[in-house]
Motif scaffolding. Structure first.
Motif, PDB file in Angstrom:
ATOM      1  N   PRO A  52       0.826  -1.205   0.000  1.00  0.00           N
ATOM      2  CA  PRO A  52       0.000   0.000   0.000  1.00  0.00           C
ATOM      3  C   PRO A  52       0.866   1.263   0.000  1.00  0.00           C
ATOM      4  N   VAL A  53       0.328   2.359  -0.516  1.00  0.00           N
ATOM      5  CA  VAL A  53       0.996   3.657  -0.479  1.00  0.00           C
ATOM      6  C   VAL A  53      -0.003   4.698   0.020  1.00  0.00           C
ATOM      7  N   ALA A  54       0.529   5.745   0.635  1.00  0.00           N
ATOM      8  CA  ALA A  54      -0.308   6.853   1.101  1.00  0.00           C
ATOM      9  C   ALA A  54      -0.312   7.989   0.090  1.00  0.00           C
ATOM     10  N   GLU A  55       0.847   8.256  -0.516  1.00  0.00           N
ATOM     11  CA  GLU A  55       0.982   9.325  -1.515  1.00  0.00           C
ATOM     12  C   GLU A  55       1.966   8.857  -2.574  1.00  0.00           C
ATOM     13  N   LEU A 231       2.950  20.547   3.648  1.00  0.00           N
ATOM     14  CA  LEU A 231       1.609  20.099   3.295  1.00  0.00           C
ATOM     15  C   LEU A 231       1.538  19.743   1.817  1.00  0.00           C
ATOM     16  N   PRO A 232       0.809  18.696   1.462  1.00  0.00           N
ATOM     17  CA  PRO A 232       0.687  18.349   0.041  1.00  0.00           C
ATOM     18  C   PRO A 232      -0.183  19.359  -0.670  1.00  0.00           C
ATOM     19  N   PRO A 233       0.013  19.565  -1.985  1.00  0.00           N
ATOM     20  CA  PRO A 233      -0.849  20.490  -2.720  1.00  0.00           C
ATOM     21  C   PRO A 233      -2.284  20.001  -2.716  1.00  0.00           C
ATOM     22  N   ASP A 237      -9.652  19.733  -7.896  1.00  0.00           N
ATOM     23  CA  ASP A 237     -11.087  19.935  -7.753  1.00  0.00           C
ATOM     24  C   ASP A 237     -11.513  20.022  -6.294  1.00  0.00           C
ATOM     25  N   ALA A 238     -10.557  20.362  -5.404  1.00  0.00           N
ATOM     26  CA  ALA A 238     -10.894  20.380  -3.986  1.00  0.00           C
ATOM     27  C   ALA A 238     -11.913  21.454  -3.663  1.00  0.00           C
ATOM     28  N   GLY A 239     -11.857  22.583  -4.382  1.00  0.00           N
ATOM     29  CA  GLY A 239     -12.803  23.657  -4.100  1.00  0.00           C
ATOM     30  C   GLY A 239     -12.455  24.371  -2.810  1.00  0.00           C
ATOM     31  N   ALA A 255      -7.224  16.329   5.946  1.00  0.00           N
ATOM     32  CA  ALA A 255      -6.371  15.314   5.340  1.00  0.00           C
ATOM     33  C   ALA A 255      -7.047  14.723   4.126  1.00  0.00           C
ATOM     34  N   GLU A 256      -6.227  14.386   3.114  1.00  0.00           N
ATOM     35  CA  GLU A 256      -6.760  13.741   1.926  1.00  0.00           C
ATOM     36  C   GLU A 256      -7.211  12.331   2.283  1.00  0.00           C
ATOM     37  N   PRO A 257      -8.268  11.841   1.659  1.00  0.00           N
ATOM     38  CA  PRO A 257      -8.693  10.467   1.953  1.00  0.00           C
ATOM     39  C   PRO A 257      -7.603   9.477   1.588  1.00  0.00           C
ATOM     40  N   ASP A 258      -7.447   8.464   2.416  1.00  0.00           N
ATOM     41  CA  ASP A 258      -6.424   7.450   2.177  1.00  0.00           C
ATOM     42  C   ASP A 258      -6.807   6.574   1.003  1.00  0.00           C
TER      43      ASP A 258
END
Length: 328
Positions: A52-55, A231-233, A237-239, A255-258
């Motif tokens: 698995p990877v997170a990013e 922090l990640p960009p 489409d995050a809005g 946090a971005e969804p895993d």
């Protein structure tokens, strides 16, 4: 000419921002080359994997089997290290993600997954993130534990650690976010030992009495001088969230969804041995959890250089002279 004048004045007044990413250890090279070295018994104990990877595309899978002791120490380990040489008075933000395998062992003994070790030969590290039983803990100088949280397996945990390195408890401080929620406010603590420098180690290091195999994943490690650096960009489409969205901590996006990961399983039963405590010696137990005291007003995140107003006026005068000469 007018555009040039405005640009020069703006540059003189605002000045450049002194910030940036200092180092990445996110495994996006597809190997372990971002790190200074390894302490492992074999290459299969520290594998760069694609799932698995997170990013990004890669993460680290760290495995420890009882008896893994590549440096003839007091515990079992397989770790990477980065000779970052943090010195007294420096201040950084660190962000990384960790996931414990669904069958990660539950043991009432220390299991360190991230640490900043001193460059001396012996003793417990001044900063260690570790597991004890069914808790994740942050312990400093082997005696102060300002944060604990339940251990959750099979999901990514994001940590953002803001620290000023100092052996003086009145000068050093920490802040900690877990999954974008501030869990330790700015708190003055000693963050290193006098006369030493600190360096990063991650993987898994644990008491040698633990029998079950342990697996932990690491990803996305980044070090910077400001919070925004690590922090990640935001996704395209995050809005923009509404004003009352109620993010866990001001200034931190959620946090971005895993990515899809295995569902957590029930923890396995562990031994009933007494706390192992300090990882390097395995003798004295970690300290209790003190009351967390919010220190005074933060003097700022990172640093910036501002130009003098006199410099701006001087530039305006120079531009005025250039205009007059141009008219003649």
């Amino acid at each position: 000419m007018r555009f040039l004048s405005v640009w020069l004045v703006t540059l003189a007044v605002s000045g450049p921002a002194l910030a940036g990413v200092v180092w990445r250890g996110d495994f996006e090279t597809g190997n372990r080359s971002q790190y200074s070295g390894v302490q492992m018994v074999s290459a299969d104990r520290l594998q760069v994997v694609t799932s698995p990877v997170a990013e990004g595309r890669y993460a680290l899978k760290a495995t420890v089997v009882q008896g893994d002791d590549p440096i003839d120490s007091s515990g079992n380990r397989n770790e990477l290290f980065h000779l970052s040489n943090e010195t007294a008075g420096t201040e950084y933000y660190y962000r990384w993600k960790v996931m414990f395998a669904p069958d990660y062992p539950s043991e009432r003994a220390w299991q360190v997954f991230t640490q900043w070790h001193h460059d001396g030969c012996c003793g417990s590290p001044p900063v260690e993130f570790h597991v004890y039983g069914e808790e994740m803990r942050l312990t400093l100088t082997s005696s102060v534990t300002p944060w604990t949280a339940p251990l959750t397996r099979g999901v990514w945990h994001e940590f953002i650690f803001h620290v000023k390195w100092s052996a003086d408890a009145n000068t050093g401080f920490i802040e900690l976010w877990h999954n974008r929620e501030k869990v330790v406010p700015r708190t003055n603590l000693a963050t290193m030992y006098a006369g030493t420098k600190n360096y990063l180690k991650l993987g898994l290091y644990r008491k040698d009495t633990i029998v079950p195999v342990g697996v932990v994943y690491h990803d996305a490690f980044i070090k910077g001088t400001q919070l925004a650096d690590v922090l990640p960009p935001a996704p395209p489409d995050a809005g923009t969230p509404p004003p009352d969205a109620g993010t866990p901590d001001a200034g931190l996006p959620p946090a971005e969804p895993d990515p899809s990961t295995p569902a957590p399983e029930a923890p396995t039963s562990g031994g009933e041995t007494t706390p192992g405590g300090t990882p390097e010696t395995g003798e004295s137990p970690p300290g209790g959890v003190p009351e967390i005291i919010e220190s005074g007003t933060n003097t700022g995140i990172g640093c910036s250089a501002a130009g003098s107003p006199l410099a701006a006026l001087a530039l305006l005068g120079l531009l005025g002279a250039l205009r007059a000469r141009y008219r003649r």
